[in-house]
Design a protein around this motif. Structure first.
Motif, PDB file in Angstrom:
ATOM      1  N   PHE A1197       0.836  -1.190   0.000  1.00 16.72           N
ATOM      2  CA  PHE A1197       0.000   0.000   0.000  1.00 16.72           C
ATOM      3  C   PHE A1197       0.879   1.252   0.000  1.00 16.72           C
ATOM      4  CE2 PHE A1197      -2.540  -3.340   1.885  1.00 16.72           C
ATOM      5  CZ  PHE A1197      -3.789  -3.168   1.293  1.00 16.72           C
ATOM      6  N   ARG A1198       0.310   2.319  -0.503  1.00 13.81           N
ATOM      7  CA  ARG A1198       1.057   3.575  -0.547  1.00 13.81           C
ATOM      8  C   ARG A1198       1.359   4.095   0.854  1.00 13.81           C
ATOM      9  NH1 ARG A1198       1.382   7.667  -4.528  1.00 13.81           N
ATOM     10  NH2 ARG A1198      -0.215   6.589  -5.759  1.00 13.81           N
ATOM     11  N   LYS A1199       0.420   3.911   1.780  1.00 15.19           N
ATOM     12  CA  LYS A1199       0.614   4.471   3.116  1.00 15.19           C
ATOM     13  C   LYS A1199       1.732   3.784   3.877  1.00 15.19           C
ATOM     14  CE  LYS A1199      -2.998   1.568   5.203  1.00 15.19           C
ATOM     15  NZ  LYS A1199      -4.282   1.580   5.931  1.00 15.19           N
ATOM     16  N   THR A1200       2.167   2.610   3.425  1.00 10.48           N
ATOM     17  CA  THR A1200       3.294   1.917   4.069  1.00 10.48           C
ATOM     18  C   THR A1200       4.619   2.213   3.390  1.00 10.48           C
ATOM     19  OG1 THR A1200       3.004  -0.065   2.709  1.00 10.48           O
ATOM     20  CG2 THR A1200       1.744   0.050   4.755  1.00 10.48           C
ATOM     21  N   CYS A1201       4.633   3.141   2.447  1.00 17.01           N
ATOM     22  CA  CYS A1201       5.845   3.373   1.644  1.00 17.01           C
ATOM     23  C   CYS A1201       6.286   4.825   1.699  1.00 17.01           C
ATOM     24  CB  CYS A1201       5.613   2.957   0.194  1.00 17.01           C
ATOM     25  SG  CYS A1201       5.393   1.199  -0.046  1.00 17.01           S
ATOM     26  N   ILE A1202       6.211   5.438   2.874  1.00 15.73           N
ATOM     27  CA  ILE A1202       6.711   6.814   2.979  1.00 15.73           C
ATOM     28  C   ILE A1202       8.212   6.859   2.727  1.00 15.73           C
ATOM     29  CG2 ILE A1202       7.165   8.648   4.656  1.00 15.73           C
ATOM     30  CD1 ILE A1202       4.440   8.293   5.741  1.00 15.73           C
ATOM     31  N   PHE A1203       8.937   5.843   3.186  1.00 13.45           N
ATOM     32  CA  PHE A1203      10.382   5.815   2.988  1.00 13.45           C
ATOM     33  C   PHE A1203      10.766   5.127   1.681  1.00 13.45           C
ATOM     34  CE2 PHE A1203       9.785   6.216   7.542  1.00 13.45           C
ATOM     35  CZ  PHE A1203      10.680   7.208   7.864  1.00 13.45           C
ATOM     36  N   ARG A1204       9.835   4.491   1.014  1.00 17.39           N
ATOM     37  CA  ARG A1204      10.100   3.841  -0.273  1.00 17.39           C
ATOM     38  C   ARG A1204       9.037   4.256  -1.281  1.00 17.39           C
ATOM     39  NH1 ARG A1204      13.751  -0.379  -0.075  1.00 17.39           N
ATOM     40  NH2 ARG A1204      14.490  -0.911   2.003  1.00 17.39           N
ATOM     41  N   ASP A1205       8.804   5.549  -1.358  1.00 16.82           N
ATOM     42  CA  ASP A1205       7.755   6.032  -2.245  1.00 16.82           C
ATOM     43  C   ASP A1205       8.185   6.082  -3.701  1.00 16.82           C
ATOM     44  OD1 ASP A1205       9.622   8.009  -1.870  1.00 16.82           O
ATOM     45  OD2 ASP A1205       8.186   9.651  -1.826  1.00 16.82           O
ATOM     46  N   PHE A1206       9.423   5.664  -4.001  1.00 16.52           N
ATOM     47  CA  PHE A1206       9.867   5.728  -5.388  1.00 16.52           C
ATOM     48  C   PHE A1206       9.058   4.774  -6.263  1.00 16.52           C
ATOM     49  CE2 PHE A1206      12.660   2.898  -2.980  1.00 16.52           C
ATOM     50  CZ  PHE A1206      12.556   1.713  -3.687  1.00 16.52           C
ATOM     51  N   LEU A1207       8.525   3.695  -5.695  1.00 15.60           N
ATOM     52  CA  LEU A1207       7.703   2.779  -6.482  1.00 15.60           C
ATOM     53  C   LEU A1207       6.439   3.466  -6.967  1.00 15.60           C
ATOM     54  CD1 LEU A1207       8.045  -0.446  -4.306  1.00 15.60           C
ATOM     55  CD2 LEU A1207       9.183   0.032  -6.475  1.00 15.60           C
ATOM     56  N   PHE A1208       5.770   4.186  -6.074  1.00 14.65           N
ATOM     57  CA  PHE A1208       4.533   4.852  -6.451  1.00 14.65           C
ATOM     58  C   PHE A1208       4.802   6.111  -7.267  1.00 14.65           C
ATOM     59  CE2 PHE A1208       3.181   2.135  -3.018  1.00 14.65           C
ATOM     60  CZ  PHE A1208       1.928   1.712  -3.430  1.00 14.65           C
ATOM     61  N   LYS A1209       5.957   6.739  -7.082  1.00 13.48           N
ATOM     62  CA  LYS A1209       6.317   7.843  -7.977  1.00 13.48           C
ATOM     63  C   LYS A1209       6.447   7.345  -9.406  1.00 13.48           C
ATOM     64  CE  LYS A1209       8.856  10.794  -4.704  1.00 13.48           C
ATOM     65  NZ  LYS A1209      10.197  11.347  -4.368  1.00 13.48           N
ATOM     66  N   CYS A1210       7.018   6.169  -9.559  1.00 12.13           N
ATOM     67  CA  CYS A1210       7.186   5.600 -10.896  1.00 12.13           C
ATOM     68  C   CYS A1210       5.833   5.292 -11.525  1.00 12.13           C
ATOM     69  CB  CYS A1210       8.055   4.341 -10.805  1.00 12.13           C
ATOM     70  SG  CYS A1210       8.334   3.517 -12.381  1.00 12.13           S
ATOM     71  N   THR A1211       4.926   4.685 -10.769  1.00 10.10           N
ATOM     72  CA  THR A1211       3.624   4.338 -11.333  1.00 10.10           C
ATOM     73  C   THR A1211       2.740   5.565 -11.527  1.00 10.10           C
ATOM     74  OG1 THR A1211       2.885   3.856  -9.072  1.00 10.10           O
ATOM     75  CG2 THR A1211       3.653   2.017 -10.396  1.00 10.10           C
TER      76      THR A1211
END
Length: 1480
Positions: A1197-1211
């Motif tokens: 989920f996006r809310k669990t990826c504050i420190f790894r938000d590069f995945l959602f930035k890419c999508t």
């Protein structure tokens, strides 16, 4: 006498009865009315059921009192009381009704009152008994106190206490049984003797006998008969001594009890001690957490968002090494940044999750927290930068169209990059290289054959990196040499070896530059720092510039003081929460331009460097300054034109016009006068040398290598230094404004147009359908990449990629000001942008209206409309006046083939296209005319409310089938489940039937070809029929109508199967008399209308004898078959893409060494209807190329990826992301759909390396380009947009086998196209390689001679291998060993033969072993160093041909990978590597 007594005794009873009746009358206010003729007992029963337990309780209490006070009641009295009661009247009032009553309260009121009374009585009795015991004990204690005052304790009895083992048991027995009575008796006897004065007069005769006296005393005071005789002080002490002595007697009750007490006491003390230790540990941990809290950047109120800490804990718990998944399940991560924590709340919150942690685990958590605190600082810095770029976008988008031109943006980036100083360029990334430009913009020769290391995304990256590795290897080897003679030999060998060969040997010897172990990392990082200083010093003397860019070298355990503006350098320390943590740094990740300008030709102390930097600023250019070492930022027109022409020649033909416009836009709007150029250069220099913000940030991340060891130790020991709460002088506002931009800033045109349609009264009947269409939308969020323009998210991400993560905010501010001056749109471009917006809005509005109209028309959910029915209604428009114009539209559209009965069926897309063509033939504005036609058709169609409700329910069931495919994690099992649910629910709701269903798919009949070329295998069925139907096979020579459905492509309905005679029954146990029901077989067709299976529905299990499928049910089942076909191919398209990715990863891992892991993600809709999309972790590939495929892929989920938000930035942006997280660098690349949106993500983790070598970087680009092309082809074929193109013979074997070789086939085509662009001169230079040692001149050194010989062998082997593919007969010829005759095969037909060669053809027979010996002797690095594009092409072409030939021989085992399923946890897959190129 009895009657008055009974009357007196009944008085309290009568008073109780009066009170009870009074309470009963008051309770009637809340009672349900009852019959007045009922007696008192029945009334009380109604009271009980009327939720009034208080009244009943009083009644029961009165009865109890009555029973206690008088056991026998007079019969006359009872009759009188009954008579009196019956004369009372019950006043009935309206019952009070309470809504929304809590069920728990209601249940408690419904409880019977006797239970409550019983519990109260038992509680009262227990309390009375307890109080009686307490009073008795208190009285006993008071008596003992009085006795002690009267008879003081005599401690002389303590002498009896002796724990000697020999006499212990006897002593205890005597003290317990005899001595308490004997000792007072002897005392009494002695008192009598003394009283009678018998001590002195011995000879006096007397009747007193001491023995008799003692015996009499003992008999009179026998303890068995006299219980409460007074005890003297001596006896009381003796009793105490006896009790103590009994404890030491073994195997007695007292002894066992004492041991139990001691054990309990010991355990209690241990628990108390443990609790004290736990409290101390908890307090210590809380104190450590409080100290660690100060390392975080806080909001203005001194608080931190809860979601940030939750992400920290989630990431820590998810670490597989810690095995803390159970703790992770307890985390409920917040959806917003609202909730905050202060210091105490922060400590308590984390402590609640780590109460059971061991000390080692807590230390790891502290390290993780410290690391995340530094990462959070970088996140806030990135957020500030992204806010700058967002404001820049809004400023440049003056027309408010929502997008900016891509070519103009790239042109400005190129101009900014060219005009920047070299030190600033070291922080930036080259905008002329991928990923800034697309693969289509690069010509094939440049893409496949360009081996110029200078074209890397970082300047001189390979050069500096190889020098670091070479020096590190030489120093390491020199330390290992024990004797001076070995050192002298090593020096001679080094002098005789050329630098290129040394670098090559280093690259081959050290493919993995950074070990995974912490000790090796520390050693290597320390050595490479010293080496890097030497390289910087040398390049400062010579004027050369090292490799650019730098990232965060030190792991977050190394802290730095951000307020260092004086000449003492940035102080650093290790906090108490970070003690014991190794300092890790990587020289490859940091190359410090500031140190060059600051140090000049020498390195001094920090104060000297600061003074030198001041002198540079004051004195201007001098020997060690930048002015003499580099050219100015001005652009020379001639050189710029040459560069532009070179770059223009490297672009694809599709993008050449856009490239020209980009360059012209660059010089038209960013031309700077000489004075302005000087000002611009001064701005750059001031920003990078004088700016206090830069002095705060850049020296911290760049100059830390130049601190002396003494200074470092002093700084690390300083406990008072803390991290600044500011980032480059800027405070944090407390909000991450860019963390969820995909929901806030992505403009969804469909939702806007839908809202406009909701407000229109013309299309009221379509509002509900449009709402359903919007709610059933697949994946919400994400931007499509179109190659022409950028929206806000894409623009911000592009600039962030250009600037990088290590550049200070001042660089972003400089870029922002440059863009504001340079980005100028012409009037025509603004008008064009507004026209494009209007056109997009009109297109979306049309699609919504026509889709809603189609669904209203197709009320049964069949998925198609009859063309004749549509024409019949359309021709009535304007009373038939536009009939002739409408007929012209049929000339511009190709309808599908008519079904039997001349019925032409149109799908939704075909219907929309047909209506738009009809509208284009009518006069007037197209938008206005289309809305008028839609309104006419909507009002003309008549649908009953029942049909509308049925249509809504069926649309929901059909949507669930497609949604199951999209959220299945690439598995068909949920699709089968939802399909059967839709069939059964519709049969029960709209047909009143009980049905059975099964799905069978076509397969090639390889085992029994005599029974037909194909067979139907039942792959899924309803639960009741699974034992009889599942996995059963139907052949052509068997009874049945399924193959008739396959051949004709239309559904067949058998109303009564018992009368048909050609229906095959899978369940043989059913009697013929019970074989009653209907049977419906429907074809499953793909996008090309090819049948790939059959879906069968029957009513054999229905209890009704005759139950026929009605037309609307048959049409809905056709719609189910249509949606199932779409979902089926959706899942298989993802399976084929995974197959291609596995093949591409295997190819890449065999030729690269610096990629640590490759993770593949797919995008899926969120679990809730309006929620954000999620990512599925499909598979992970480790360093050795072994791919772990998750059978139940985890959801991210996006809310669990504050420190790894590069995945959602890419999508979100569908752009390539370069990110650094937790000390590791990632290259995140999207897999795009044909529309440009991201369907998945490939995350390449390159470890602690800043970037891949240019060779590996180019190989990565090749792999991504081929995989993306394969995705486009797979998706286009599945949707029917393109026809399947079978190039190789092996592609006809099957779909799975075709997906397994699709990667190699596309790469083969790319290489063939590149070879066709070569000229004969390119091959002539290779044919001249003919090395003869006897002919070579003697003046060449040995190393040069060896290099020439190696190059000659490489050319000969590669060419011979390719020749053997095309001319396998050469192996048996006498010319095979003669190179002069073999090279004659390289003629004008050589390239044509290569392009026409099919390595998978059956007639091709070559010696794979011989060819493999020629090719596999040469590594990928050797071919790259040779630097010839022809050899590069042929090398890859030969390896691909070998791979395809090997795969064609074992298609069943090597090509089909294990695909995800719901049965197991994961499986492993690995492609064969025997024919793939090697790394070394």
């Amino acid at each position: 006498m009895s009657e008055p007594a009974s009357q007196e005794g009944s008085k309290p009873v009568q008073e109780k009865e009066k009170k009870r009746k009074k309470g009963k009358q008051e309770a009637t206010e809340v009672k349900v009315p009852t019959d007045s003729s009922q007696s008192v007992p029945s009334s009380s029963a109604l009271d009980t059921s009327s939720n009034v337990p208080e009244t009943a309780t009083d009644e029961i209490k009165s009865q109890e009192i009555h029973l206690e006070e008088q056991t026998k009641a007079s019969t006359d009295l009872i009759k009188d009381s009954d008579t009196n009661v019956s004369k009372n009247f019950v006043v009935r009032k309206p019952a009070k009704v309470i809504f929304n009553l809590d069920p728990d309260v209601l249940n408690s009121k419904l409880e019977q009152p006797w239970k409550k009374n019983f519990y109260e009585r038992m509680e009262a009795r227990a309390q009375a008994m307890q109080q009686k015991i307490i009073n008795k004990d208190n009285l006993k204690k008071e008596l003992e106190k009085k006795a002690e005052k009267k008879f003081p304790r005599n401690n002389l009895a303590k002498e009896w206490f002796n724990t000697e083992n020999m006499t212990l048991k006897t002593r205890a027995y005597l003290l317990d049984k005899l001595l308490p009575t004997l000792v007072p008796g002897v005392e009494k006897m002695l008192m009598q003797v003394e009283k009678k004065k018998l001590w002195a007069e011995v000879d006096i005769t007397t009747k007193f006998d001491p023995i008799n006296h003692l015996g009499e005393y003992l008999m009179r005071n026998n303890p068995y008969y006299i219980k409460d005789s007074g005890m003297s002080g001596y006896q009381r002490v003796m009793r105490d001594v006896t009790e103590e002595l009994k404890i030491h007697v073994p195997n007695t009750i007292g002894n066992r009890v004492s041991k139990m007490k001691e054990s309990i006491k010991q355990k209690r003390e241990e628990r108390e001690y443990i609790n004290e230790v736990k409290i101390k540990v908890a307090n210590t941990r809380k104190q450590a957490l409080q100290e660690q809290f100060s390392e975080w950047i806080l909001d203005p109120k001194g608080m931190i968002p809860v979601v940030v800490i939750q992400n920290v804990l989630h990431e820590f718990f998810q670490n597989p090494d810690f095995q803390l998944e159970a703790c992770c399940k307890q985390l409920d991560i917040a959806d917003s940044m609202g909730p905050r924590l202060n210091k105490m709340e922060f400590t308590e919150y984390i402590s609640s999750y780590i109460a059971d942690f061991k000390s080692e685990m807590f230390e790891k958590l502290l390290k993780h927290l410290c690391h995340c605190a530094d990462e959070f600082r970088e996140i806030i810095k990135t957020d500030m930068r992204r806010q700058m770029f967002a404001e820049l976008f809004l400023c440049c988008d003056r027309g408010k169209v929502g997008f900016l031109g891509r070519q103009r943006t790239l042109a400005l980036l190129e101009t900014f990059y060219d005009q920047s100083s070299k030190m600033l360029r070291s922080l930036l990334r080259n905008p002329r290289q991928w990923p800034f430009i697309e693969f289509e913009e690069i010509d094939l020769p440049e893409f496949w054959g360009d081996m110029d290391n200078q074209k890397h995304i970082y300047e001189d990256f390979d050069k500096v990196l190889l020098e670091i590795n070479a020096l590190h290897a030489s120093k390491t080897q020199s330390k290992l040499l024990e004797t001076p003679e070995d050192q002298h030999k090593h020096d001679e060998l080094t002098e005789s070896t050329p630098p290129e060969q040394q670098r090559g040997m280093t690259a081959e010897q050290e493919p993995n530059r950074i070990s995974t172990k912490e000790q090796e990392q520390d050693k290597e990082s320390t050595g490479k720092k010293e080496l890097y200083r030497e390289i910087i010093t040398k390049q400062t003397h010579t004027g050369s510039t090292p490799e650019q860019g730098s990232s965060r070298e030190l792991i977050t355990e190394q802290r730095r003081h951000s307020d260092s503006v004086t000449g003492q350098g940035p102080p650093q320390r290790v906090s108490s929460s970070k003690q014991g943590v190794h300092m890790e740094s990587t020289a490859e990740q940091g190359h410090h331009r500031e140190s060059i300008a600051a140090q000049g030709p020498h390195r001094g102390s920090i104060s000297e460097q600061e003074s030198h930097r001041e002198s540079v600023t004051e004195q201007g250019p001098h020997k060690g300054s930048r002015a003499e070492q580099e050219p100015s930022g001005e652009i020379i027109p001639e050189k710029q034109q040459d560069i532009d022409s070179t770059l223009q020649s490297g672009r694809g033909s599709i993008f050449r016009e856009s490239r020209k416009s980009r360059e012209s836009a660059s010089f038209e709007h960013t031309e700077i006068l000489p004075q302005e150029k000087k000002t611009q250069e001064q701005i750059y220099e001031e920003e990078l040398f004088v700016s206090p913000e830069l002095q705060e940030e850049v020296p911290i991340s760049r100059r830390k290598y130049h601190l002396s060891e003494t200074t470092k130790k002093e700084v690390q020991k300083d406990p008072s230094c803390e991290k600044s709460q500011k980032i480059e002088g800027k405070s944090w506002s407390g909000e991450l404004l860019t963390c969820n931009w995909n929901m806030d800033y992505i403009k969804c045109e469909e939702e806007e147009q839908a809202n406009l349609l909701y407000g229109s009264s013309r299309f009221t009947d379509l509002h509900a359908i449009i709402r359903n269409i919007q709610s059933y939308k697949e994946v919400k969020g994400g931007s499509a990449f179109n190659g022409v323009s950028f929206n806000l998210l894409q623009f911000v991400q592009l600039l962030e990629t250009f600037v990088g993560e290590d550049a200070p905010l001042s660089v972003s501010e400089t870029l922002t000001s440059f863009f504001k001056r340079g980005y100028v749109e012409t009037k025509e471009e603004k008008i064009s942008g507004l026209e494009q917006i209007r056109h997009n809005a009109s297109r979306v509005r049309r699609e919504l209206l026509l889709e809603a109209l189609f669904q209203k028309w197709d009320s049964d959910g069949s998925g198609f409309l009859d063309l004749n029915e549509v024409d019949e209604l359309l021709y009535t428009y304007k009373e038939g006046m536009e009939k002739e114009s409408m007929k012209k539209a049929k000339l511009h559209i190709q309808f599908p083939k008519p079904h039997p009965g001349q019925e032409v069926r149109m799908s939704s897309k075909q219907f929309q296209k047909y209506i738009q063509l009809v509208v284009s033939e009518l006069r007037g504005n197209e938008d206005h005319v289309l809305e008028t036609v839609v309104e006419f058709l909507m009002n003309t169609l008549e649908r009953s409310p029942t049909e509308n409700l049925r249509n809504c329910a069926r649309r929901k069931w059909l949507y669930r089938i497609q949604h199951a495919a999209e959220t299945s994690g690439v598995s068909l099992e949920p699709v089968y489940t939802e399909t059967f649910k839709a069939l059964t629910q519709d049969a029960e709701s709209h047909g009143n039937k009980k049905i059975s269903a099964h799905i069978s798919l076509l397969e090639e009949n390889r085992l029994l070809p005599d029974r037909g070329n194909v067979l139907l295998r039942n792959v899924a069925s309803t639960l009741d029929d699974a034992p009889f139907v599942l996995n059963r096979v139907l052949y052509r020579d068997m009874k049945g109508i399924s193959f008739t459905v396959v051949d004709e492509g239309k559904p067949i309905h058998v109303p009564q199967v018992q009368h048909h005679g050609n229906v095959f029954f899978w369940n043989n146990s059913i009697k013929k008399s019970d074989q009653n029901g209907s049977f419906l077989a429907l074809p499953l067709q793909d996008a090309y209308m090819r049948v790939f299976g059959v879906m069968a529905v029957d009513t054999l299990r229905d209890p009704q004898k005759i139950n026929v499928f009605v037309p609307h049910e048959i049409r809905f089942y056709q719609g189910v078959a249509n949606v199932f076909s779409t979902a089926y191919h959706y899942v298989h398209s993802r399976e084929h893409i995974l197959h291609v990715v596995i093949t591409g990863i295997a190819w890449l891992c065999e030729i690269t060494s610096d990629i640590t892991t490759i993770t593949t993600y797919f995008i899926e809709p969120g679990p809730k209807q309006d929620s954000d999309y999620v990512l599925r972790n499909m598979m992970v590939t480790r360093h050795l190329g072994l791919t772990k495929i998750h059978r139940n892929p985890p959801i991210i989920f996006r809310k669990t990826c504050i420190f790894r938000d590069f995945l959602f930035k890419c999508t979100d942006t569908s752009e390539v992301i370069l990110a650094s997280v937790c000390g590791e660098n990632h290259i995140v690349i999207p897999l795009r759909e044909r529309t440009g949106k991201a369907l998945g993500v490939l995350d390449f983790n390159i470890g602690r390396n800043k970037m891949l070598l240019y060779r590996e970087f180019k190989d990565l680009q090749k792999m991504i380009k081929v995989v993306q092309a394969a995705c486009y082809e797979i998706l286009g074929e599945i949707s029917g947009e393109i026809k399947k193109n079978y190039i190789l013979e092996i592609e006809n074997v099957g779909e799975v086998q075709r997906a397994g070789i699709l990667f190699f086939r596309i790469m083969l085509q790319e290489l063939q196209e590149s070879l066709q662009l070569l000229t004969s001169l390119d091959f002539v230079s290779l044919l001249l390689y003919d090395y003869h040692p006897s002919v070579e001149p003697t003046y060449l050194p040995d190393t040069k001679s060896q290099e020439v010989e190696a190059n000659t062998k490489l050319v000969h082997d590669i060419l011979l291998a390719v020749i053997l593919f095309i001319h396998p007969e050469l192996e048996l010829s006498s010319d095979f060993g003669n190179w002069d005759k073999c090279k004659m095969y390289v003629n004008r037909h050589f390239v044509a033969n290569i392009c026409a060669f099919d390595p998978t053809a059956r007639h091709v027979e070559v010696n794979l072993k011989l060819i493999g010996e020629y090719i596999r002797d040469h590594s990928r690095i050797e071919v790259w160093k040779f630097g010839n594009s022809v050899i590069e092409y042929l090398y890859h072409w030969a390896h691909i041909c070998l791979t395809l030939m090997e795969l064609s021989k074992k298609t069943s085992s090597a090509i089909a990978p294990p695909l995800p399923s719901k049965t197991d946890s994961y499986v492993y897959a690995k492609m064969p590597k025997g024919s793939l190129p090697g790394k070394c």
